[in-house]
Design a protein around this motif. Structure first.
Motif, PDB file in Angstrom:
ATOM      1  N   LEU A 164      -2.773  -8.359  -1.871  1.00  0.00           N
ATOM      2  CA  LEU A 164      -3.485  -7.303  -2.585  1.00  0.00           C
ATOM      3  C   LEU A 164      -4.741  -6.884  -1.836  1.00  0.00           C
ATOM      4  O   LEU A 164      -5.044  -5.686  -1.725  1.00  0.00           O
ATOM      5  CB  LEU A 164      -3.858  -7.776  -3.992  1.00  0.00           C
ATOM      6  CG  LEU A 164      -2.703  -8.119  -4.936  1.00  0.00           C
ATOM      7  CD1 LEU A 164      -3.247  -8.657  -6.258  1.00  0.00           C
ATOM      8  CD2 LEU A 164      -1.828  -6.912  -5.192  1.00  0.00           C
ATOM      9  N   GLU A 165      -5.479  -7.858  -1.316  1.00  0.00           N
ATOM     10  CA  GLU A 165      -6.696  -7.544  -0.565  1.00  0.00           C
ATOM     11  C   GLU A 165      -6.379  -6.678   0.644  1.00  0.00           C
ATOM     12  O   GLU A 165      -7.085  -5.701   0.938  1.00  0.00           O
ATOM     13  CB  GLU A 165      -7.385  -8.837  -0.128  1.00  0.00           C
ATOM     14  CG  GLU A 165      -7.986  -9.640  -1.279  1.00  0.00           C
ATOM     15  CD  GLU A 165      -8.581 -10.939  -0.805  1.00  0.00           C
ATOM     16  OE1 GLU A 165      -8.538 -11.209   0.428  1.00  0.00           O
ATOM     17  OE2 GLU A 165      -9.094 -11.700  -1.645  1.00  0.00           O
ATOM     18  N   GLU A 185      -8.434   7.047   1.376  1.00  0.00           N
ATOM     19  CA  GLU A 185      -9.582   7.406   0.555  1.00  0.00           C
ATOM     20  C   GLU A 185      -9.659   8.902   0.269  1.00  0.00           C
ATOM     21  O   GLU A 185     -10.451   9.332  -0.564  1.00  0.00           O
ATOM     22  CB  GLU A 185     -10.878   6.944   1.240  1.00  0.00           C
ATOM     23  CG  GLU A 185     -10.950   5.427   1.422  1.00  0.00           C
ATOM     24  CD  GLU A 185     -12.225   4.998   2.121  1.00  0.00           C
ATOM     25  OE1 GLU A 185     -13.016   5.900   2.494  1.00  0.00           O
ATOM     26  OE2 GLU A 185     -12.442   3.782   2.285  1.00  0.00           O
ATOM     27  N   ARG A 205      -5.390  -3.098  -0.484  1.00  0.00           N
ATOM     28  CA  ARG A 205      -6.538  -2.294  -0.939  1.00  0.00           C
ATOM     29  C   ARG A 205      -7.264  -1.649   0.223  1.00  0.00           C
ATOM     30  O   ARG A 205      -7.744  -0.515   0.120  1.00  0.00           O
ATOM     31  CB  ARG A 205      -7.498  -3.168  -1.748  1.00  0.00           C
ATOM     32  CG  ARG A 205      -6.930  -3.650  -3.084  1.00  0.00           C
ATOM     33  CD  ARG A 205      -7.932  -4.544  -3.803  1.00  0.00           C
ATOM     34  NE  ARG A 205      -7.325  -5.175  -4.984  1.00  0.00           N
ATOM     35  CZ  ARG A 205      -7.264  -6.478  -5.178  1.00  0.00           C
ATOM     36  NH1 ARG A 205      -7.783  -7.321  -4.283  1.00  0.00           N
ATOM     37  NH2 ARG A 205      -6.697  -6.961  -6.272  1.00  0.00           N
ATOM     38  N   THR A 206      -7.352  -2.353   1.335  1.00  0.00           N
ATOM     39  CA  THR A 206      -8.053  -1.790   2.498  1.00  0.00           C
ATOM     40  C   THR A 206      -7.273  -0.658   3.147  1.00  0.00           C
ATOM     41  O   THR A 206      -7.853   0.124   3.914  1.00  0.00           O
ATOM     42  CB  THR A 206      -8.323  -2.872   3.558  1.00  0.00           C
ATOM     43  OG1 THR A 206      -7.069  -3.313   4.126  1.00  0.00           O
ATOM     44  CG2 THR A 206      -9.035  -4.075   2.954  1.00  0.00           C
ATOM     45  N   ASP A 211      -5.430   0.811  -9.222  1.00  0.00           N
ATOM     46  CA  ASP A 211      -5.908  -0.551  -9.027  1.00  0.00           C
ATOM     47  C   ASP A 211      -4.712  -1.441  -8.728  1.00  0.00           C
ATOM     48  O   ASP A 211      -3.633  -1.264  -9.307  1.00  0.00           O
ATOM     49  CB  ASP A 211      -6.621  -1.054 -10.281  1.00  0.00           C
ATOM     50  CG  ASP A 211      -7.910  -0.291 -10.567  1.00  0.00           C
ATOM     51  OD1 ASP A 211      -8.547   0.165  -9.618  1.00  0.00           O
ATOM     52  OD2 ASP A 211      -8.252  -0.157 -11.758  1.00  0.00           O
ATOM     53  N   LEU A 212      -4.899  -2.399  -7.845  1.00  0.00           N
ATOM     54  CA  LEU A 212      -3.840  -3.358  -7.500  1.00  0.00           C
ATOM     55  C   LEU A 212      -4.261  -4.721  -8.022  1.00  0.00           C
ATOM     56  O   LEU A 212      -5.293  -5.261  -7.607  1.00  0.00           O
ATOM     57  CB  LEU A 212      -3.631  -3.409  -5.987  1.00  0.00           C
ATOM     58  CG  LEU A 212      -3.330  -2.079  -5.289  1.00  0.00           C
ATOM     59  CD1 LEU A 212      -3.157  -2.297  -3.784  1.00  0.00           C
ATOM     60  CD2 LEU A 212      -2.093  -1.422  -5.876  1.00  0.00           C
ATOM     61  N   ARG A 241      -2.584   1.814 -12.500  1.00  0.00           N
ATOM     62  CA  ARG A 241      -2.655   0.391 -12.181  1.00  0.00           C
ATOM     63  C   ARG A 241      -1.296  -0.090 -11.729  1.00  0.00           C
ATOM     64  O   ARG A 241      -0.271   0.285 -12.301  1.00  0.00           O
ATOM     65  CB  ARG A 241      -3.104  -0.414 -13.409  1.00  0.00           C
ATOM     66  CG  ARG A 241      -3.469  -1.868 -13.093  1.00  0.00           C
ATOM     67  CD  ARG A 241      -4.197  -2.546 -14.221  1.00  0.00           C
ATOM     68  NE  ARG A 241      -3.282  -3.125 -15.184  1.00  0.00           N
ATOM     69  CZ  ARG A 241      -3.083  -2.681 -16.411  1.00  0.00           C
ATOM     70  NH1 ARG A 241      -3.737  -1.609 -16.822  1.00  0.00           N
ATOM     71  NH2 ARG A 241      -2.249  -3.273 -17.231  1.00  0.00           N
ATOM     72  N   ALA A 268       0.833  -1.204   0.000  1.00  0.00           N
ATOM     73  CA  ALA A 268       0.000   0.000   0.000  1.00  0.00           C
ATOM     74  C   ALA A 268       0.864   1.249   0.000  1.00  0.00           C
ATOM     75  O   ALA A 268       0.585   2.215  -0.726  1.00  0.00           O
ATOM     76  CB  ALA A 268      -0.941  -0.011   1.201  1.00  0.00           C
ATOM     77  N   LEU A 310      -5.299   1.634   1.408  1.00  0.00           N
ATOM     78  CA  LEU A 310      -5.110   2.814   0.570  1.00  0.00           C
ATOM     79  C   LEU A 310      -5.973   3.959   1.087  1.00  0.00           C
ATOM     80  O   LEU A 310      -7.164   3.772   1.362  1.00  0.00           O
ATOM     81  CB  LEU A 310      -5.482   2.499  -0.880  1.00  0.00           C
ATOM     82  CG  LEU A 310      -4.574   1.518  -1.618  1.00  0.00           C
ATOM     83  CD1 LEU A 310      -5.110   1.260  -3.023  1.00  0.00           C
ATOM     84  CD2 LEU A 310      -3.147   2.025  -1.689  1.00  0.00           C
TER      85      LEU A 310
END
Length: 402
Positions: free
Chosen positions: A348-349, A357, A352-353, A365-366, A333, A319, A355
């Motif tokens: 990746l999951e 906002e 993503r949480t 996108d990851l 990307r 991240a 990053l």
């Protein structure tokens, strides 16, 4: 005819030949009429150039039955196709611990593939070159070809590479990896950074104007495409991710900053933590020195708490890297490539949480590469084909080689 006129005529014919050969690469069988529509050349010019390309060994005239396009009244249309025996291209991923090669035809269809593990530090520069020569020889034999069929070879190495195929003089490791392949392999040889080739493979599969391909396993490098162009830098160092080594000296980021890849970090962290970890972990069933990255990712899939902690740390690391790349280059990307990509989704999951906002700009996108451990070698083939399509007349087909 004076020398200037002759030279101009020859140049025009070469340009027309290149245009027609690029068209032939896209088609199976074609008529002069179809080539006229695609190239804008006159019928007489197309027929003359096709005859020249047949004589040179690039094309062959198709004489069996059937028509691929409309014929002139009362006269069958002449049909042509690319001569399959004109030549092949070779891609080589010359990694630290492996060699992977693919032989492909001039349309990009894979004909043969070989891979073997190596110990580069035991082999040295000469041994790496010899190993590559033998592996390519075997793959060519598998494809029913030999060294004389090779038009281009593109080699990916884990080192920065400038536009001339050289790595900076400082760094014994870089000189070991960039072993002098250009002096010993077949055809026109190009040396390129492995992460750059991975980026080329990803871009060919899913074009994007701004993408970072992170080649991660034992080491960590990035291939950067910005505004549709591959970034290289003055000495080929763009994407080397050396800022992570600088962060490793910071007390604010202990053990998080080194430029080791995700696979290396997963293994190192597991071996360091398994003995002192306070909870239960299946990783203790494995001798400490034998724990691999694959063991960590498998344990995480099974819900092992220590392995999940390591996945979370890797996710936080990714991240941060994604935010840096997005802030500096406006990347849309981020692709994780290399052998680790098959197992990287949990990382990746987690990333993503994490990053932010409220960054003010859309964050990238990851995603994981679908090439697995073959991103570099596929990028090498794509790079070879791109060069050939750009300047096909710079090469000689097998038919007229001595």
């Amino acid at each position: 005819m004076d020398g200037t006129t002759a030279s101009s005529t020859q140049l025009l014919r070469q340009i027309n030949s290149g245009a027609l050969l690029r068209f032939a690469l896209q088609e199976q069988v074609f008529t002069a009429g179809e080539a006229m529509g695609a190239t804008g050349l006159t019928r007489a010019t197309v027929l003359g150039v096709c005859d020249g390309l047949v004589d040179a060994g690039w094309l062959e005239e198709v004489t069996d039955g059937g028509e691929s396009g409309p014929a002139l009244k009362g006269r069958p249309a002449r049909r042509y196709q690319l001569r399959e025996a004109a030549g092949v291209v070779v891609g080589l991923d010359a990694g630290e611990g492996h060699l992977t090669t693919i032989v492909a035809d001039l349309r990009g269809r894979g004909l043969a593939k070989r891979r073997q593990s190596i110990d580069s530090h035991a082999l040295g520069r000469a041994g790496r070159v010899a190993g590559a020569q033998e592996l390519i020889r075997q793959a060519l034999a598998d494809a029913g070809c030999d060294a004389g069929d090779v038009l281009l070879t593109v080699v990916g190495v884990p080192a920065p590479v400038d536009a001339d195929g050289r790595s900076p003089g400082a760094g014994e490791f870089w000189q070991l990896m960039n072993s002098g392949f250009d002096q010993h392999l077949e055809g026109a040889v190009t040396i390129e950074n492995d992460a750059n080739l991975a980026a080329i493979a990803e871009h060919a599969q899913e074009p994007s104007a701004n993408v970072a391909t992170l080649l991660s396993g034992e080491r960590f490098g990035a291939g950067l495409i910005v505004d549709g162009r591959l970034l290289r830098g003055r000495r080929g160092g763009a994407g080397e991710m050396r800022f992570l080594d600088i962060l490793s000296d910071s007390k604010l980021e202990p053990e998080e900053g080194t430029s080791d890849g995700f696979g290396a970090l997963a293994r190192k962290w597991a071996r360091t933590l398994v003995r002192s970890y306070g909870g239960d972990t299946s990783l203790r069933r494995i001798p400490e020195g034998d724990i691999s990255a694959e063991d960590v990712f498998q344990a995480a899939r099974e819900g092992d708490p220590l392995a999940l902690d390591i996945i979370a740390r890797l996710g936080a690391r990714l991240a941060r890297i994604a935010v840096v790349l997005s802030s500096l280059l406006d990347i849309e990307r981020v692709v994780i490539a290399g052998g680790i990509s098959r197992a990287i989704e949990p990382v990746l999951e987690r990333a993503r949480t994490l990053l932010p906002e409220n960054s003010g700009l859309p964050l990238p996108d990851l995603v994981a590469s679908t090439f697995g451990a073959e991103a570099v070698v596929h990028g090498a083939i794509e790079s070879a084909l791109t060069r050939f399509r750009r300047e096909p007349m710079a090469f000689l087909p097998r038919a007229i080689r001595p």
